[in-house]
Design a protein around this motif. Sequence first.
Motif, short mmCIF file in Angstrom:
data_model
loop_
_atom_site.label_atom_id
_atom_site.label_comp_id
_atom_site.label_asym_id
_atom_site.label_seq_id
_atom_site.Cartn_x
_atom_site.Cartn_y
_atom_site.Cartn_z
N LYS A 34 -1.08 3.17 -42.62
CA LYS A 34 -0.82 3.13 -41.18
C LYS A 34 -2.06 2.65 -40.44
O LYS A 34 -3.18 3.03 -40.76
N ASP A 49 2.91 0.34 -39.05
CA ASP A 49 2.98 0.28 -40.51
C ASP A 49 2.15 -0.91 -40.98
O ASP A 49 2.35 -2.03 -40.49
N ARG A 95 4.15 10.88 -40.66
CA ARG A 95 4.20 10.31 -39.31
C ARG A 95 4.09 11.34 -38.19
O ARG A 95 4.30 11.03 -37.03
#
Length: 144
Positions: A34, A49, A95
């Motif tokens: 990330k 991403d 995330r």
Amino acid sequence: MEGKHYLVVLDNNFAEMRRWKTEKASDMALIEDKVHLSQTSTREIIVYDWNTGEKFPQIIIMNGSARGLRQSFPSSLIVHDVKYNTVHKYNINKRKFSLVWTQKVIIPWVAGVDENGMIWIRSNSFSTITIITRSGLFITDYTI
């Protein structure tokens, strides 16, 4: 390319592999796969991403100004905020961001994390380096 901002991924020979358009950022940290960008003007940390350029929906909104980002282990993000003179550590899991700790420091401008996880913060206005442990405990202010 005035007014256009891109993340560019290069291979080992510095040949461009891919790129995608982003917002203007004041700093960047790569954690796992990330890319985290800080935007001082909007107080946001935006996540992309690394492989696809997909922008994730979750954005961290800072109360102050997310001036800088640094990677910390394991899967953590160090954010220093010049408006409120603080350093924050966030854990990142699937995330999701969770605040681990916040520490007051003297006008944090540049941060670094050493191999032991110690966080070194350079002050903008004073000749001071603040050292904080990976668990957020203040160690010392060192005058340069």
